[in-house]
Design a protein around this motif. Sequence first.
Motif, short mmCIF file in Angstrom:
data_model
loop_
_atom_site.label_atom_id
_atom_site.label_comp_id
_atom_site.label_asym_id
_atom_site.label_seq_id
_atom_site.Cartn_x
_atom_site.Cartn_y
_atom_site.Cartn_z
N SER A 299 29.91 18.96 -2.03
CA SER A 299 30.59 19.70 -1.49
C SER A 299 30.19 21.29 -1.11
O SER A 299 29.20 21.66 -2.36
CB SER A 299 32.32 20.22 -2.49
N PRO A 300 30.95 21.83 -0.42
CA PRO A 300 30.26 23.83 -0.32
C PRO A 300 30.92 23.78 -1.36
O PRO A 300 29.80 25.56 -1.46
CB PRO A 300 30.84 24.04 1.19
N ALA A 301 31.31 23.95 -2.57
CA ALA A 301 32.22 25.00 -3.36
C ALA A 301 31.01 25.31 -4.30
O ALA A 301 30.09 24.30 -4.62
CB ALA A 301 33.19 24.08 -4.22
N GLY A 302 30.59 26.76 -4.60
CA GLY A 302 29.37 26.66 -5.05
C GLY A 302 28.37 27.59 -4.50
O GLY A 302 27.60 27.34 -4.69
N GLY A 303 28.42 27.24 -3.29
CA GLY A 303 27.27 27.62 -2.39
C GLY A 303 25.89 26.50 -2.30
O GLY A 303 24.91 27.33 -2.13
N GLN A 304 25.65 25.49 -3.12
CA GLN A 304 24.58 25.26 -3.69
C GLN A 304 23.67 24.40 -2.52
O GLN A 304 22.58 23.94 -2.32
CB GLN A 304 25.19 24.26 -4.44
N GLY A 305 24.20 23.74 -1.68
CA GLY A 305 23.70 22.76 -0.63
C GLY A 305 22.24 23.43 -0.10
O GLY A 305 21.35 22.80 -0.20
N MET A 306 22.35 24.45 0.76
CA MET A 306 21.27 24.65 1.32
C MET A 306 20.07 25.11 0.05
O MET A 306 18.60 24.83 0.52
CB MET A 306 21.11 25.64 2.23
N ASN A 307 20.50 25.98 -0.95
CA ASN A 307 19.53 25.89 -1.49
C ASN A 307 18.64 25.22 -2.77
O ASN A 307 18.20 24.99 -2.77
CB ASN A 307 20.55 27.59 -2.61
N THR A 308 19.95 23.74 -3.39
CA THR A 308 19.37 22.85 -3.64
C THR A 308 17.80 22.59 -2.57
O THR A 308 16.71 21.80 -3.01
CB THR A 308 20.01 21.98 -3.13
#
Length: 394
Positions: A299-308
């Motif tokens: 899920s995009p909640a927390g904005g973690q995708g690209m960062n991870t």
Amino acid sequence: MTNKRWHKSSEAEMLPTRTDVLVVGAGPTGLTVAVSLAAQGHDVTVVDDQAAGGNTSRAAVVHARTLEVLEPLGVSARLVARGIRAPRFTIRDRDRVLVPVEFGGLPTAYPYTLMISQAETERILLERLAELGGRVARPYRLERLTQDGEEATAVMADGSTVRAKYAVGADGMHSTVREQAGIGFTGGRYAESFSLADVRLTGGVPAGEVVLYFSPAGLVVVAPLPGGIHRIVATADEAPAAPDGAFVQALLDARGPERERAVVHEVVWGSRFRVHHRVADAYRAGRIVLAGDAAHVHSPAGGQGMNTGIQDAAVLGEALSAALKGAEEALDTYEAARRPVAGQVVAFAGRLTALATMNRHARPARNLALRTLARIPAFRRTLARRLSGLVYRV
């Protein structure tokens, strides 16, 4: 450094027949791997199946830990110069603040969330890669990937062949590299689709912060971007392919600020996507390794995708460099370090999504619990460290 022999298609850029590392996918993850390897003096080739400028701009948040890992690559200062610093993140139920998260006290040179579009992040990484002598060959679509004990061999859709000591799958959720390597992708899919829009608005949206609004109708994230734009991300039963102003306005009216309405004046760009929650069963199969969305989605909640993904890439760049120098076990260390992080990120994003979409009857109890927890400084600090990625420091 590998001696390259090049072949050229009449419709595509030149592609070498040999390289040290072949990176499939020129998103932020793939570009970060390439920058890291090029900075360490290795020969790296990046291929992408899209023409330049063809990428959409889903991600808009760069967290503190990501800026830390990009700093030695000469990228962070450029990102910071072009982005907006948001020192505060809040979880709200309409106008009521449930959880305020302040990044100012974090032990980092980047005590904020940096708001900048993925398109700009990619442009800066491409600029840095070019300075280091690298570039992206486009458009090349991977058709087949095989390996033996010495190298991996990639065959493109146009028949071009590239042999590499190692191949990196940074080609997203529907990764051809992962599929060709025979690596499973365990998990499921959220029932809702997600709507994404960049808009110009006025009204009750708080300035200088990223807001996650909880609502029985679904979550909506509102975040500032450079140029007077706000990024809107929201769940929807069936999101339109290109959300218009009326659709985004209805989302904000139902889920966003209530006391002072947020008014949408223009939709600059919009899209939709569906989100899975999955982690690759392995990050490595011999000379093939995975990173970013090819290895984990959530899920995009927390904005973690690209960062991870970028954080994966920074660790992988060092591991590949060590492997190229003879320490192949470094690639196993990469998986041991990063795969557990993916599991934590998927679980964290899932919890935020579940909290955001609780039904109306559970809402009062949820709000009370969150407001009670938010009074505890240790809870707020822990949440700030997890959102910023600092909890994943090695």
